[in-house]
Design an enzyme around this catalytic site. Structure first.
Site, PDB file in Angstrom:
ATOM      1  N   TRP A   1       0.855  -1.199   0.000  1.00 34.75           N
ATOM      2  CA  TRP A   1       0.000   0.000   0.000  1.00 34.75           C
ATOM      3  C   TRP A   1       0.889   1.246   0.000  1.00 34.75           C
ATOM      4  CZ3 TRP A   1      -0.219   3.815   3.934  1.00 34.75           C
ATOM      5  CH2 TRP A   1      -1.084   4.889   3.607  1.00 34.75           C
TER       6      TRP A   1
ATOM      7  N   GLU B   1      -3.086  -2.762  -2.426  1.00 39.62           N
ATOM      8  CA  GLU B   1      -4.208  -2.159  -1.684  1.00 39.62           C
ATOM      9  C   GLU B   1      -4.581  -0.765  -2.192  1.00 39.62           C
ATOM     10  OE1 GLU B   1      -3.462  -1.588   2.506  1.00 39.62           O
ATOM     11  OE2 GLU B   1      -5.565  -1.159   2.918  1.00 39.62           O
TER      12      GLU B   1
ATOM     13  N   LYS C   1      -7.035   2.757  -2.389  1.00 40.58           N
ATOM     14  CA  LYS C   1      -7.653   3.659  -1.419  1.00 40.58           C
ATOM     15  C   LYS C   1      -8.284   4.810  -2.173  1.00 40.58           C
ATOM     16  CE  LYS C   1      -6.455   5.983   2.899  1.00 40.58           C
ATOM     17  NZ  LYS C   1      -5.522   5.980   4.015  1.00 40.58           N
TER      18      LYS C   1
ATOM     19  N   ASP D   1      -9.879  -2.798   1.775  1.00 41.66           N
ATOM     20  CA  ASP D   1      -9.909  -2.245   3.132  1.00 41.66           C
ATOM     21  C   ASP D   1     -11.270  -1.603   3.331  1.00 41.66           C
ATOM     22  OD1 ASP D   1      -9.683  -0.254   5.257  1.00 41.66           O
ATOM     23  OD2 ASP D   1      -7.525  -0.648   5.232  1.00 41.66           O
TER      24      ASP D   1
ATOM     25  N   HIS E   1     -11.672   2.179   2.920  1.00 44.03           N
ATOM     26  CA  HIS E   1     -11.050   2.857   1.788  1.00 44.03           C
ATOM     27  C   HIS E   1     -11.988   3.263   0.667  1.00 44.03           C
ATOM     28  CE1 HIS E   1      -6.578   1.753   2.587  1.00 44.03           C
ATOM     29  NE2 HIS E   1      -7.184   2.267   3.639  1.00 44.03           N
TER      30      HIS E   1
ATOM     31  N   HIS F   1      -8.782  -6.079   4.505  1.00 38.45           N
ATOM     32  CA  HIS F   1      -8.346  -5.302   5.660  1.00 38.45           C
ATOM     33  C   HIS F   1      -9.614  -4.887   6.390  1.00 38.45           C
ATOM     34  CE1 HIS F   1      -3.941  -3.836   4.993  1.00 38.45           C
ATOM     35  NE2 HIS F   1      -4.048  -5.134   5.216  1.00 38.45           N
TER      36      HIS F   1
ATOM     37  N   ASP G   1     -12.068   7.341   6.695  1.00 37.63           N
ATOM     38  CA  ASP G   1     -11.207   6.177   6.922  1.00 37.63           C
ATOM     39  C   ASP G   1     -10.530   6.311   8.281  1.00 37.63           C
ATOM     40  OD1 ASP G   1      -9.542   3.929   6.457  1.00 37.63           O
ATOM     41  OD2 ASP G   1      -7.973   5.212   5.643  1.00 37.63           O
TER      42      ASP G   1
ATOM     43  N   ASP H   1     -10.262   4.242  10.825  1.00 38.45           N
ATOM     44  CA  ASP H   1      -9.615   3.073  11.430  1.00 38.45           C
ATOM     45  C   ASP H   1     -10.024   2.852  12.880  1.00 38.45           C
ATOM     46  OD1 ASP H   1      -7.823   1.949   9.282  1.00 38.45           O
ATOM     47  OD2 ASP H   1      -7.128   4.014   9.273  1.00 38.45           O
TER      48      ASP H   1
ATOM     49  N   ASP I   1      -7.253  -4.210  10.332  1.00 39.58           N
ATOM     50  CA  ASP I   1      -6.477  -2.996  10.051  1.00 39.58           C
ATOM     51  C   ASP I   1      -7.166  -1.788  10.676  1.00 39.58           C
ATOM     52  OD1 ASP I   1      -4.698  -1.135   9.156  1.00 39.58           O
ATOM     53  OD2 ASP I   1      -5.403  -1.133   7.083  1.00 39.58           O
TER      54      ASP I   1
HETATM   55  C1  RNT Z   1      -3.691   2.741   4.954  1.00 41.34           C
HETATM   56  C2  RNT Z   1      -3.847   1.310   4.639  1.00 41.34           C
HETATM   57  C3  RNT Z   1      -2.758   0.447   5.137  1.00 41.34           C
HETATM   58  C4  RNT Z   1      -2.348   0.828   6.528  1.00 41.34           C
HETATM   59  C5  RNT Z   1      -1.243   0.012   7.088  1.00 41.34           C
HETATM   60  C6  RNT Z   1      -0.787   0.499   8.434  1.00 41.34           C
HETATM   61  O1  RNT Z   1      -4.790   3.479   4.655  1.00 41.34           O
HETATM   62  O2  RNT Z   1      -5.066   0.877   5.132  1.00 41.34           O
HETATM   63  O3  RNT Z   1      -3.144  -0.879   5.054  1.00 41.34           O
HETATM   64  O4  RNT Z   1      -3.427   0.789   7.385  1.00 41.34           O
HETATM   65  O5  RNT Z   1      -0.215   0.014   6.185  1.00 41.34           O
HETATM   66 ZN    ZN Z   2      -5.478  -1.201   5.014  1.00 37.38          ZN
END
Ligand code: RNT
Ligand code: ZN
Length: 421
Positions: free
Chosen positions: A186, A227, A229, A260, A263, A287, A295, A297, A328
């Site tokens: 990513w 990955e 986003k 993810d 994302h 993820h 986003d 998290d 994640d």
């Molecule tokens: C970031 C991505 C990635 C990170 C990690 C820590 O937006 O989701 O996967 O969360 O690299």
């Molecule tokens: Zn991620």
């Protein structure tokens, strides 16, 4: 007979009357590997610089709850505590800067298993697999927010070499541990304001990826993922590695696409993407995160989104799809060990509910295109006694039910975490 066993006996009967074998469901979900993300424990800071580890761009964490892990040893101690509370098969996922030692003159572009050797020993002892994701952020070589799409070939080369290095380390993890290692790439590259020549950056990203993957590793051991986003803070107008970019790139190059859950646009869900990709033979890394408004998290909880992701995962795996799970999220505002336990358990619980919810009568209604009956039965299935199955499962794994995990978490916080000052 414990209370959990008594309740389980009743739940088992109820589920059996709807054509669901609870013992089989437990067996099925117990072995689905959940990737526990080490980076929750160190706020994604890594351990390259013991005195000044900091997030300097590309990745953000909020909160300053005491006790963030300052070394790989502390991180492993924290993981040891969390893993005891998580039932079922787990792996641990590392970021490429969560090294256990630095070697003189060796930067991220030249890391080897030497920089991760005590992780390998630890994983061997615990008999778990390890995943590794290169860390293309929080480093002076991330220039103007750009890594492998940077116009300067020297900058690109540094980051390409980091991506390659991590794939080689992944290969060693997999070979030594006997468990497939997922290596996810990513890149934070993107722009706050609109670029005039998006394609130039995307072509450089594509070339850099080609170079990273040109080096052969054993793909029976390493599963390469990319990955996408939609946006990040500070890169609202254009992310070079967008979803469309990676859908095309991963399918052309036979790679895993990493979905993810944070994302995409706030109402766009990854649960619906799983079957779409699987139907085309696509392979996935999920993820699993919880975005709140953006986003963000947040720690994964048993919400509708997670339930949908988990049940689609169970169904895709039943159909033979290749799908890997990695949590994640990173929350520095609460006890970080609790964060792992809560989120990992929520995902495992979601998988269990998913397996228990595949009630034949719902499928029958769908086959008959009787959508009223389908809706009615789906709604009825929601309140079947899955909690009794979950508690019994947790007890059988020696993990404690959802209330019982509080005491060991508090004890760890009061002794080990508090002592970190
Ligand atoms: C970031 C991505 C990635 C990170 C990690 C820590 O937006 O989701 O996967 O969360 O690299
Ligand atoms: Zn991620």
């Amino acid at each position: 007979m414990s209370i959990a066993e008594k309740n389980y006996a009743i739940a088992k009967e109820i589920y059996a009357s709807h054509g669901i074998d609870t013992d089989a469901a437990i067996k099925e979900i117990d072995t689905i590997p959940i990737g526990v993300h080490a980076w929750q424990g160190d706020d994604v800071k890594g351990f390259e610089n013991a005195t000044a580890h900091a997030l300097t761009g590309g990745c953000q964490v909020t909160g300053n709850h005491p006790g963030v892990a300052r070394s790989a040893d502390e991180l492993r101690a924290d993981l040891d505590c969390a893993l005891k509370l998580i039932p079922g098969t787990v792996k641990v996922g590392l970021q490429g800067h969560e090294v256990d030692k630095m070697l003189p003159g060796v930067d991220r572009d030249a890391f080897t298993i030497e920089n991760f050797s005590s992780w390998l020993d630890w994983a061997k002892e615990k008999k778990i697999g390890m995943d590794l994701a290169p860390a293309f952020y929080s480093h002076p070589k991330l220039d103007h927010g750009l890594s492998v799409s940077h116009p300067d070939p020297a900058i690109r080369e540094f980051w390409i070499n980091h991506g390659r290095a991590c794939r080689r380390i992944s290969e060693v993890f997999a070979r030594e541990l006997g468990v497939v290692s997922v290596c996810n790439q990513w890149f934070p590259d993107g722009f706050k304001d609109a670029p005039v020549d998006r394609q130039a950056f995307r072509e450089r990203l594509r070339e850099s990826l080609d170079t990273i993957f040109a080096e052969k590793v054993d793909n029976n051991l390493v599963r390469d993922a990319v990955e996408p986003k939609l946006f990040g803070i500070g890169v609202e107008s254009c992310t070079v590695g967008s979803h469309d970019f990676y859908m095309a790139y991963s399918s052309k190059n036979d790679l895993l696409i990493c979905l993810d859950s944070g994302h995409f646009h706030p109402t766009e869900v990854i649960s619906d993407k799983i079957s779409a990709i699987a139907a085309n033979g696509g392979k996935m890394l999920l993820h699993v995160s919880r975005g709140v408004r953006w986003d963000s998290d947040h720690i994964v909880l048993l919400d509708d989104n997670l339930l949908n992701i988990a049940s689609e995962t169970v169904l895709a795996l039943r159909r033979g799809a290749e799908l890997h799970l990695m949590l994640d999220y990173f929350d520095g505002s609460v006890n970080r060990v609790a964060a792992w336990a809560i989120g990992s358990r929520a995902l495992r619980k979601g998988l269990l509910i998913g397996a228990l919810s595949a009630v034949p009568a719902v499928y029958d209604a769908e086959k008959e295109l009787d959508f009223s009956a389908r809706l009615l039965r789906q709604e009825a299935v929601r309140s079947l006694p899955w909690q009794a199955v979950w508690n019994y499962y947790c007890e059988s794994k020696g993990c404690g039910d959802d209330f019982q995990i509080e005491a060991p978490l508090n004890a760890y916080e009061k002794t080990i975490i508090a002592a970190r000052g």
